[in-house]
Design an enzyme around this catalytic site. Structure first.
Site, PDB file in Angstrom:
ATOM      1  NE  ARG A 150      -3.625   0.128   2.369  1.00  0.00           N
ATOM      2  CZ  ARG A 150      -4.819   0.116   1.805  1.00  0.00           C
ATOM      3  NH1 ARG A 150      -5.282  -1.010   1.301  1.00  0.00           N
ATOM      4  NH2 ARG A 150      -5.545   1.195   1.742  1.00  0.00           N
ATOM      5  CD1 TRP A 209       2.727   5.351  -2.904  1.00  0.00           C
ATOM      6  CD2 TRP A 209       1.326   7.104  -2.858  1.00  0.00           C
ATOM      7  NE1 TRP A 209       2.610   5.841  -4.185  1.00  0.00           N
ATOM      8  CE2 TRP A 209       1.767   6.912  -4.180  1.00  0.00           C
ATOM      9  CE3 TRP A 209       0.443   8.137  -2.591  1.00  0.00           C
ATOM     10  CZ2 TRP A 209       1.346   7.718  -5.237  1.00  0.00           C
ATOM     11  CZ3 TRP A 209       0.028   8.956  -3.637  1.00  0.00           C
ATOM     12  CH2 TRP A 209       0.478   8.732  -4.941  1.00  0.00           C
ATOM     13  CG  ASN A 234      -4.787   5.532   3.808  1.00  0.00           C
ATOM     14  OD1 ASN A 234      -4.415   6.281   2.901  1.00  0.00           O
ATOM     15  ND2 ASN A 234      -5.394   4.379   3.587  1.00  0.00           N
ATOM     16  CD  GLU A 264      -3.171  -5.424 -17.672  1.00  0.00           C
ATOM     17  OE1 GLU A 264      -3.546  -4.244 -17.721  1.00  0.00           O
ATOM     18  OE2 GLU A 264      -2.766  -5.954 -16.620  1.00  0.00           O
ATOM     19  CE  LYS A 281       0.303  -5.559 -14.691  1.00  0.00           C
ATOM     20  NZ  LYS A 281      -1.099  -5.289 -14.794  1.00  0.00           N
ATOM     21  CD  GLU A 324       1.697  -2.202 -13.192  1.00  0.00           C
ATOM     22  OE1 GLU A 324       1.290  -1.516 -12.260  1.00  0.00           O
ATOM     23  OE2 GLU A 324       1.004  -3.072 -13.743  1.00  0.00           O
ATOM     24  CG  HIS A 349      -3.826   5.853 -39.083  1.00  0.00           C
ATOM     25  ND1 HIS A 349      -4.159   6.434 -40.280  1.00  0.00           N
ATOM     26  CD2 HIS A 349      -4.483   4.662 -39.038  1.00  0.00           C
ATOM     27  CE1 HIS A 349      -5.010   5.637 -40.931  1.00  0.00           C
ATOM     28  NE2 HIS A 349      -5.216   4.560 -40.194  1.00  0.00           N
TER      29      HIS A 349
END
Ligand code: F6R
Length: 609
Positions: free
Chosen positions: A27, A74, A100, A482, A486, A489, A505
């Protein structure tokens, strides 16, 4: 975002809290800290960096206490250093607090408290809360009343845990728009941002709702509203086991969670099959009562939504829009009582997704959520819930949550198609049969050492790449997105996902002999089209890695590297095709020596806007 842990009971709070913080580190991991009541004083220890920094130091400190709170941060307000780490103390050093969320009115509260003589040590919004409680205590009959008064003045989002020398046998907690759960033990109780923090002790849980506060003692828990009136709460038994929240011999949670997908998908099917047996499925929502669907989600869950649009429009024939929740909430969407809004969220706590749900609710829509976490905010605010049975997802990069979301969305589509007579029942049965075979197809791929070695070899070849392009079409276009997400990140390599037909294009200009181009080219109605796109990449010396089926021969001659996955119905193929892309990103990040489970700047459960 940010993890809170609190403990009161018979064991050494220090050890229980550190253990809990390690389980919540997904977290946030900018800094960590702990506060304990030791010999009528508050002992605190906090440090920048990961939990192990404080763990090593604290192991050397012979403190014992049966009550304490801890935090893994965080950073939002104030840089991630030792001073800004939580817990924060009041001026008298008799109150310690972890938080938090974001206190939106912190600047004005800070100014007000400064004029009253409070000195602030950190740049955080959090520190104002502890000073506010100290200030309220001057005019309150007891600590609880002061705590309530302070909480009522906060604007924004908060999950708070407090210990104090004024009442050393109690942890005080409060919640608004940030998750907080209370774990019930025997002669001991726990508070945390998420259940895995205390899963090794108990799975009996009280989920706190917004605007609720609680007092937690070793033998009792009392919940109140912010007017101080008692609230009766349900105790929920969470069906998760400790082993699900541990690495079980894997080097990383991400690898474990990738490998858990056959089981997770199978559980999601069996957990949602009851409606085929005539039991009620979507409580509170008539499947014929809406004429359109809007899907809201973030990140990986948004990609599941993009695929669900194909399902819902192709099979159930319901017009479907898909939005990033963060965009939906500000774009004045046209929503009415004929709209079903589906939120997709692993955590059930993503701030933007919850805000989008609330907006849709205000405008009269019915709400369905596809969620993995029992008792989370999304599940409590939606009219009805379809659970994914992925078990706890610990790695920040989502894998099994995604494949189980797709599974649940496919099942939901079959249900709608049957109820709205968009598919005949034998067609529904036939798709269901294919879905039931899916876990064994994913397992077949994961059990093939040869294929995994191929993925590893390709990762070794490309782990120094600076950029990567992912291409797909139709239902596998979101898989390109996706796959790219992956890689970005966890390996910090720039990657873009693109619909292969759009390449000419613009992005085709990127292609040269250095760039890996990952193409999803499994069997389906657009296979020939994507083969032509691969030709275009080849003609420009791009290095093609193709995810394909063994029976697709024409791609073999074009691609430099082939990853072969079992063939399944094309609408189910994203659930299989994403697996090698998850592994590819995993191996690259591991070769680069990065912290796969806790990538920089990210946190699981994004509870701030
Ligand atoms: C990516 C990832 C995130 C989440 C996103 C939404 O691997 O994990 O993009 O998918 O933050 O989270 P939930 O699904 O919990 O709402």
């Amino acid at each position: 975002m940010c993890g809170i842990v609190g403990y009161i009971g018979k064991d050494n709070a220090k050890d229980v809290i550190i253990d809990g913080l390690k389980r919540l580190e997904y977290r946030g991991y900018d800094s960590a800290g702990i506060a304990l009541i030791v010999d009528s004083e508050i002992f605190t220890y906090k440090k920048q960096g990961k939990i192990r920094n404080i763990e090593i130091e604290l192991r050397k400190v012979p403190v014992y206490s049966n009550i304490g709170i801890g935090h893994t941060r965080w950073a939002t307000h104030g840089k991630p250093d030792d001073i800004n780490a939580h817990p924060h103390l009041d001026c008298t050093k008799k109150i310690a607090l972890v938080h938090n969320g974001i206190v939106e009115n912190y600047a004005e509260l800070r100014r007000e408290l400064q004029t009253k003589g409070h000195t602030f040590l950190s740049q955080t919004d959090t520190e104002v809360i502890v000073h506010l409680i100290e200030e309220e205590l001057k005019t309150s009959p007891d600590f609880f009343t002061a705590f309530l008064s302070a909480v009522k003045r906060l604007q924004g989002s908060y999950a708070i845990a407090v210990i104090t020398l004024h009442q050393p046998d109690t942890i005080f907690v409060a919640r608004k728009d940030s998750p907080l759960v209370i774990g019930l033990g025997e002669g001991e109780n726990f508070v945390a941002s998420d259940v895995p923090a205390f899963l090794s002790y108990t799975n009996r849980v009280i989920f706190l709702d917004d605007f609720e506060v609680a007092t937690v003692n070793s033998n009792s828990v009392s919940v109140f509203n912010t007017d101080g009136e008692r609230v009766e709460k349900k105790v929920v038994t969470v069906p998760w086991s400790l082993s699900q929240a541990e690495k079980a011999g894997y080097k990383h949670f991400m690898l474990k969670e990738i490998n858990e997908q056959p089981r997770a998908v199978a559980d999601t099917i069996s957990g949602n099959l009851s409606w085929f047996r005539g039991e009620s499925y979507l409580e509170g929502i008539d499947p014929n009562s809406f004429s359109r669907i809007q899907i809201v989600a973030c990140g990986t869950s948004y990609h599941a939504g993009l695929i669900a649009k194909f399902y819902l429009e192709n099979f159930a024939k319901v017009p479907t829009e898909v939005d990033y929740a963060s965009e939906y909430r500000y774009r004045e969407p046209i929503v009415d009582e004929n709209t079903l809004v589906i939120s997709i969220t692993q955590s059930g706590e993503t701030a933007d997704t919850l805000a989008a749900m609330r907006l849709a609710r205000e405008k009269g829509a019915k709400l369905l959520t596809i969620c993995n976490v029992i008792g989370s905010t999304a599940t409590r605010e939606a009219d009805t819930v379809i659970y994914t049975y992925a078990g706890p997802e610990i790695s920040v990069a989502s894998t099994k949550a995604f494949t189980t979301q797709l599974t649940a969305l496919f099942l939901f589509t079959l249900y709608l198609s049957r109820e709205r007579r968009a598919l005949a029942s034998d067609e529904v049965d036939s798709y269901l049969k294919e879905l039931l075979e899916l876990p064994s197809k994913i397992e077949a791929f994961l059990n093939l050492e040869r294929e995994k070695e191929v993925v590893k070899k390709i990762a070794l070849e490309f782990y120094r790449a600076k950029d990567a392009l992912y291409l797909g079409r139709h239902v596998n276009y979101p898989i390109a997105l996706e796959g790219a997400l992956k890689l970005k990140e966890i390996s910090y390599i720039h990657a873009e996902g693109y619909p292969a037909g759009e390449m000419k294009h613009g992005p085709i200009a990127l292609i040269d002999e250095n760039i890996p181009v990952v193409v999803v080219a499994t069997r389906g109605k657009v296979l020939d089209k994507i083969v032509s796109n691969v030709e275009e990449v080849k003609a420009r010396k791009g290095r093609v890695i193709a995810v394909t089926n063994p029976s697709v021969k024409k791609i073999g001659e074009l691609a430099e590297f082939l990853i072969e996955v079992p063939e399944v119905n094309e609408y189910l193929s994203p659930i299989v095709n994403v697996v090698p892309l998850q592994l590819f990103a995993y191996y690259i990040a591991d070769f680069l020596g990065y912290d796969v489970d806790q990538p920089r700047n990210l946190a699981k459960s994004v509870t701030v806007e």
